[in-house]
Enzyme design. Structure first.
Site, PDB file in Angstrom:
ATOM      1  N   GLY A  46      -1.029  12.773  -5.904  1.00 39.15           N
ATOM      2  CA  GLY A  46      -2.098  12.026  -5.245  1.00 39.15           C
ATOM      3  C   GLY A  46      -3.417  12.783  -5.245  1.00 39.15           C
ATOM      4  N   GLU A 104      -4.979  12.080  -8.426  1.00 41.72           N
ATOM      5  CA  GLU A 104      -5.415  10.678  -8.439  1.00 41.72           C
ATOM      6  C   GLU A 104      -6.755  10.527  -7.721  1.00 41.72           C
ATOM      7  OE1 GLU A 104      -2.196   7.535  -8.597  1.00 41.72           O
ATOM      8  OE2 GLU A 104      -1.284   9.007  -7.251  1.00 41.72           O
ATOM      9  N   ALA A 144       0.915  13.642  -2.446  1.00 42.17           N
ATOM     10  CA  ALA A 144       1.152  12.822  -1.260  1.00 42.17           C
ATOM     11  C   ALA A 144       2.032  13.630  -0.306  1.00 42.17           C
ATOM     12  CB  ALA A 144       1.852  11.547  -1.662  1.00 42.17           C
ATOM     13  N   GLU A 153       4.869  13.049 -10.429  1.00 45.78           N
ATOM     14  CA  GLU A 153       5.615  12.036  -9.677  1.00 45.78           C
ATOM     15  C   GLU A 153       6.982  11.708 -10.247  1.00 45.78           C
ATOM     16  OE1 GLU A 153       2.408  12.031 -10.131  1.00 45.78           O
ATOM     17  OE2 GLU A 153       1.349  11.227  -8.399  1.00 45.78           O
TER      18      GLU A 153
END
Ligand code: NAI
Length: 683
Positions: A117, A120, A71, A142
């Site tokens: 992310g 993901e 992210a 994370e």
């Protein structure tokens, strides 16, 4: 192939075989990350794809550096409240669910890093193909930012690889190489980079069958087993991360224990959990640590090439390890010492580290070839950078500089690893004092990330910048500091260590003193740290600082050193070490709160003094130095951030009370009044 749609960050191309290729090439950035703008565009493109369905969708990166780094961490800091965070996370989840719901094969092509992310997103695809390049790494780091995956990753990863492997990856934040990822079923195929596109076509036409999870992974998912395993995981995690300070790993275990594989309930709970974590103090401070690290790296970025040929003078504890580390990181190193036996020791220490780190014979040999013993000092005339690490003695260092300086190349840098001598004193012996900087490494060089880049008024700023670039080049973090006694890190650390010695002198058991510090969040107690560094070294730094600052050297420290109690290296310090050490002392339970205050307020008081004197340029750099140089509780975001979060007025009052009870070493630095005024309190 004709591009169908070119957006700012993505390109959608449809080829003659009816495949849609979605390529992410984030604008104005060398690496891909999932910013809101990147996700916005992806959402639109997915709508396009869904309207006119291709045979398959292939997602890949347009950057040579990697797939997706995660992210956009900068955006985390803009989240002001939990609802706002929740909306953002639910939206990300929604977009990934759209990928998952496409009724055609979806393929992710992974080359280079694929983290957070990014992984993901890949997990929402049906087929994953990774390149076999060593740069390909897959992971969900994370927890290191105080959160856990939030775009459905906790659910999908566990679904794909099972709870044991999945939780292990998320709890450690560890990244896997392509083959290791295939071994646990995280990717379907591993191919050379040049075959990625063809592999995508082949697997899209004939998607691989999903293998059943191993039995132990399936069993671990049953409700009864879940409870037992969750308990075990909590106990294992507690050994590394205190639940009072680091809530994210525990939130992750709770989620899995509560929801198992109930996907829809789990997505909502995952989002709520991340929204709470991301707006909490731990995550905010860990994100701060991450951005501070980026800032330190920024101080070492340069247009011109950084030094690559290094000559080290002094092959003792520090010089030897600096030379070895530089060779490991690809520098060409010559190492000089008066004592040739020392040079032999450096070579064998180097061999051991190269073998441990590099593993492959070819690489080990290449590193060994880069580390050349040079008793005559012939390397001086060839080096881009000469690092001096001989005895801590002004006369010896000055005499050496007089010999070395005339032989230096005109553009070469001269650096000293002195831990306490002001640069001005050393520069006095030089014809060109502007070329001398301090490169203050910490012991052990192999483990300590920070290097202080010391400058004095006469130092050429360009030389300092090149010094910082060199530090970055050997994968260390450069912190620019001024040439004040003890520089930044030792100066801030020493009063705290000495307070611990005073407490021990008063009869407080070392285990209680150390526990107070580790409960606060320090990585190691001050007395264990003193034993590790060596009590003689602590004493010598303390004596030097006591000449400049109101630092009293506790008499017991002098006595211990005189009696040969030097800590780990002599087998006895505040603790016993080595074979006779016996069991470590039992963990104390009750810690008087004044111990924590006495230790930490001496550290904070010195940090405030350094801030006022601008030993580091600003509060953020100071915090960065103390975090990376001492391991100061990262979840607190650094000493000055901790002062701001606790309130400077309250801490000032506590210091004044301690000064009343224990004397002038607790005298608040004048900088506190400024801090209180800045915070809007009454000075
Ligand atoms: P050390 O005593 O282990 O090594 C010094 C080496 O320099 C010896 O091998 C000696 O033979 C050699 N040497 C002395 N004069 C020389 C000359 N004229 N030419 C060539 N070689 C010469 O010392 P250590 O601990 O490695 O410290 C070196 C420097 O690093 C000191 O300035 C110290 O303050 C600093 N430092 C030490 C740290 C530590 O934890 N030991 C941490 C950070 C800095």
């Amino acid at each position: 192939m004709v591009p169908d749609t070119i957006c700012r960050h993505w390109i959608l191309e449809r080829d003659a075989d009816g495949l849609a290729w979605l390529t992410l090439d984030r604008a104005e950035s060398s690496a891909n990350s999932l910013s809101s703008a990147v996700l916005d565009e992806l959402e639109q493109l997915l709508a396009d794809v869904a309207r006119d369905l291709p045979q398959a969708v292939i997602i890949r990166s347009g950057k040579p550096s990697g797939f997706i780094a995660g992210a956009d961490v900068k955006e985390f800091t803009t989240l002001t409240d939990r609802d706002q965070a929740l909306t953002l996370i639910r939206r990300g989840q929604g977009i990934l669910t759209r990928i998952e719901a496409l009724p055609v094969p979806t393929v992710a092509l992974i080359h280079g890093f694929c983290l957070g992310g990014g992984l993901e997103l890949v997990l929402a695809c049906r087929i994953r193909i990774a390149s076999d390049d060593p740069a390909t790494r897959l992971g969900l780091p994370e927890v290191m930012l105080g959160i856990h995956p939030g775009f459905g990753g906790t659910v999908r990863l566990i679904g794909l690889v099972g709870p044991l492997k999945g939780l292990e990856l998320m709890l450690t934040g560890r990244a896997l190489a392509a083959r290791a990822a295939r071994a646990i079923g995280l990717v379907d195929a591993v191919v050379p980079e040049r075959h990625l596109d063809n592999a995508a076509r082949a697997l899209a036409a004939q998607p691989p069958k999903r293998k059943a999870l191993p039995l132990r992974e399936r069993l671990a998912g049953f409700p009864l087993a879940r409870g037992l395993i969750a308990g075990q995981l909590r106990r294992m995690t507690a050994k590394k991360a205190d639940p009072r300070h680091y809530p994210a790993p525990y939130a992750l275990i709770d989620l899995w224990q509560r929801f198992g594989s109930n996907a829809s309930a789990n997505y909502a709970a995952e989002a709520a959990s991340v929204a709470a974590l991301i707006t909490g103090p731990t995550s905010r401070n860990l994100v701060r640590v991450f951005t501070l690290q980026e800032r330190l790296k920024g101080t070492g970025r340069l247009e011109t090439p950084a030094p690559r040929t290094v000559h080290v003078i002094g092959g003792g504890t520090m010089g030897g390890d600096i030379a070895i580390w530089c060779a490991l990181q690809g520098m060409h190193v010559t190492i000089q010492d008066l004592d040739t036996a020392r040079l032999g020791q450096v070579v064998s220490r180097g061999q051991a580290l190269f073998a441990k780190t590099l593993k492959e014979r070819r690489l080990i040999e290449a590193a060994s070839d880069r580390l050349v013993p040079d008793p005559e000092g012939n390397g001086v005339a060839r080096a881009d950078l000469v690092i001096e690490a001989i005895f801590e003695n002004v006369a010896a260092k000055s005499a050496l500089y007089r010999q070395v300086e005339p032989r230096l190349r005109p553009e070469a840098l001269l650096a000293t690893n002195t831990s306490s001598i002001p640069l001005e004193e050393l520069a006095a012996s030089l014809q060109h004092p502007e070329r001398l900087i301090g490169l203050h490494f910490f012991n052990p060089v192999e483990k300590m990330q920070l290097v202080e880049v010391v400058t004095a008024a006469q130092t050429d700023p360009e030389i300092a910048r090149r010094g910082a670039a060199f530090v970055l080049g050997i994968k260390r973090l450069p912190l620019p500091v001024t040439s004040s006694p003890g520089f930044l890190v030792n100066r801030i650390l020493m009063p705290y260590l000495l307070e611990a010695v005073t407490l021990a002198e008063e009869g407080m058991p070392p285990a209680v003193i150390d526990r107070a510090a580790t409960d606060f969040g320090m990585p190691m107690g001050p007395l264990r740290l003193a034993d590790t560094v060596g009590l003689d070294i602590c004493l010598s730094v303390a004596q030097i600082l006591s000449r400049h600052f109101p630092v009293e050297v506790p008499p017991s420290l002098e006595k211990m050193v005189a009696a040969g109690c030097l800590g780990r290296k002599s087998g006895q310090g505040f603790y016993r070490h080595g074979p006779g050490a016996g069991k470590p002392p039992a963990k104390p339970t009750a810690i008087p709160s004044e111990i924590t205050s006495r230790l930490m307020l001496r550290l904070l008081n010195e940090a405030v003094a350094c801030w006022r004197e601008q030993v580091a340029a600003d509060a953020d750099l100071l915090d960065a130095g103390v975090i990376f140089g001492t391991g100061f509780a990262p979840f607190r975001g650094g000493p000055l951030q901790h002062v701001a979060a606790t309130g400077s007025a309250a801490l000032l009052a506590e210091l004044e009370a301690l000064a009343g009870r224990h004397g002038s070493r607790f005298q608040p630095d004048p900088g506190w009044r400024q801090l209180v005024a800045d915070e809007g309190g009454r000075p």
